[in-house]
Scaffold this active site. Structure first.
Site, PDB file in Angstrom:
ATOM      1  N   HIS A  69       0.849  -1.186   0.000  1.00  0.00           N
ATOM      2  CA  HIS A  69       0.000   0.000   0.000  1.00  0.00           C
ATOM      3  C   HIS A  69       0.883   1.234   0.000  1.00  0.00           C
ATOM      4  O   HIS A  69       1.964   1.236   0.595  1.00  0.00           O
ATOM      5  CB  HIS A  69      -0.909  -0.009   1.238  1.00  0.00           C
ATOM      6  CG  HIS A  69      -2.065   0.935   1.153  1.00  0.00           C
ATOM      7  ND1 HIS A  69      -1.952   2.280   1.436  1.00  0.00           N
ATOM      8  CD2 HIS A  69      -3.369   0.730   0.824  1.00  0.00           C
ATOM      9  CE1 HIS A  69      -3.139   2.852   1.281  1.00  0.00           C
ATOM     10  NE2 HIS A  69      -4.008   1.950   0.912  1.00  0.00           N
TER      11      HIS A  69
ATOM     12  N   ASP B 207      -8.027  -4.696  -0.167  1.00  0.00           N
ATOM     13  CA  ASP B 207      -8.531  -5.444  -1.313  1.00  0.00           C
ATOM     14  C   ASP B 207      -8.257  -6.938  -1.207  1.00  0.00           C
ATOM     15  O   ASP B 207      -8.975  -7.744  -1.791  1.00  0.00           O
ATOM     16  CB  ASP B 207      -7.897  -4.921  -2.599  1.00  0.00           C
ATOM     17  CG  ASP B 207      -8.207  -3.463  -2.838  1.00  0.00           C
ATOM     18  OD1 ASP B 207      -9.389  -3.110  -2.861  1.00  0.00           O
ATOM     19  OD2 ASP B 207      -7.255  -2.667  -2.982  1.00  0.00           O
TER      20      ASP B 207
END
Length: 393
Positions: free
Chosen positions: A278, A329
């Site tokens: 991320h 996700d």
């Protein structure tokens, strides 16, 4: 607040203080916000001071929406009023359903279909161009109410099924799953869907939210801003990542390759593993932890633990080999899959939730608006002169 890093300054040739460039605007603080705070080192996410863990466990999506829009969690009467407004606003004009039936190809990308449908909504809203704060709040409520109806209607139409009208009852999660599947969801499915909506509602100045605020800063209307946000969310490096995660898991399940072999091959070929890593979090995304727990319970309930097992192996192997961890996700893909939701609807569902964050940011932007207008440093040629067209060869 946004990530607490500011761009440093340097001195240009004229001796003026000039902002330093930052590729992708990484580490640049563009504005102040009271909506969310992210600590990427600790793996912490707050919505208006509340931890995401607390909200996901103890507050509904509707309570979270009110918190983002109004700044405080609602009282019971305020929540009842908001629920009434949302339920009343879920219906969409028949013209929009006709457009989905007759003018949207069955194979259209769902996010492209939603991008167009949201834009069309503005034509049926008498307050579309009214910029008073209360009018903008009402539009935020209507957009949050109507997008789930549009997503469910699109999916049923492309499958040759009748559109199911909103019930005008229950939570956003309950009515969406009912409209999508044609039957009332069980308590576990509704609870998990509600928690997923809470987890995706807001996340700082990400690409789609920044897009919305840039558009909003021009004093364009709310519909224009959220249509732009949907366009940004459509990209596989933003909202589309969980679709790629599920594709990966399905391919891995069919290939006979083990999860460890898969990771080894990806690392050897220097290929990205979607759902891992991320831009902000340098540790495990706190939303991933919550979704992993939801996936665990749902897997046991469904009697199918393979997606959990594959995901855990991939995550632990990548963490060991590369020091990277999972993001939101990574586990949301399997959660939605076990809820029976088509993979290409994952990003529209993300948009259903993030609509609250986008609109909250717009409401905040317009409280003290300033046009967002960064500069680009020119690195092209200089000193060229125009040659007559006949002499160019």
């Amino acid at each position: 607040m946004a990530e607490p890093t500011t761009a440093s300054t340097s001195t240009d040739a004229a001796g003026n203080g000039a902002p330093q460039k930052s590729r992708g605007l990484e580490g640049v603080t563009a504005l102040d916000t009271e909506l969310s705070f992210i600590d990427g080192q600790k793996g912490e996410l707050l919505y208006r001071g509340y931890t995401i863990e607390d909200l996901a466990q103890n507050a509904s999506f509707e309570e979270t929406a009110y918190l983002l829009w109004k700044g405080e969690l609602p009282t019971q009467s305020q929540l009842d009023d908001l629920n009434g407004q949302l339920r009343e606003a879920r219906q969409v004009h028949p013209d929009l359903l006709d457009h989905l039936r007759h003018h949207t190809p069955k194979g259209a990308n769902p996010m492209a279909a939603m991008r167009t449908a949201l834009s069309m909504l503005s034509a049926y809203d008498d307050e579309a161009d009214v910029m008073e704060p209360e009018a903008n709040y009402r539009k935020a409520v209507r957009l949050t109410a109507k997008l789930p109806t549009l997503v469910a209607a699109f999916d049923r139409i492309r499958k040759g099924k009748d559109v199911i009208a909103p019930t005008g009852e229950g939570s956003t999660a309950h009515d969406f799953l009912y409209q999508l599947n044609g039957e009332a969801p069980g308590p576990a499915a509704e609870e998990i869907m509600d928690a997923a909506l809470v987890l995706h509602a807001e996340h700082g100045l990400n690409a789609s939210t920044f897009t919305a605020r840039v558009i909003g800063s021009t004093l364009a209307d709310m519909y224009s801003a959220v249509v732009g946000a949907v366009g940004a969310l459509k990209g596989p490096l933003h909202g589309g990542a969980n679709i790629e995660v599920m594709k990966t898991l399905l391919e891995l399940d069919e290939s006979g390759e083990t999860a460890q072999e898969f990771v080894d091959r990806k690392i050897e070929n220097k290929e990205k593993i979607m759902g891992i890593g991320h831009r902000v979090y340098k540790t495990l995304d706190p939303r991933a932890t919550i979704l992993r727990n939801l996936l665990s319970g749902l897997s046991e309930e469904k009697g199918d633990t393979r997606w959990l097992e594959m995901s855990d192996t991939i995550r632990s192997t990548v963490k060991e080999r590369k020091g990277l961890d999972a993001n939101v996700d990574f586990y949301s893909a399997s959660v939605y899959y076990l809820l029976g939701i088509e993979a290409d609807l994952y990003t529209p569902i993300f948009a259903m939730s993030r609509m609250t964050g986008w609109t909250a940011h717009l409401l905040e932007q317009w409280q003290d608006n300033r046009l967002i207008r960064p500069r680009a440093e020119y690195v092209g040629a200089r000193g060229k002169t125009v040659t007559p067209v006949g002499d160019r060869g």
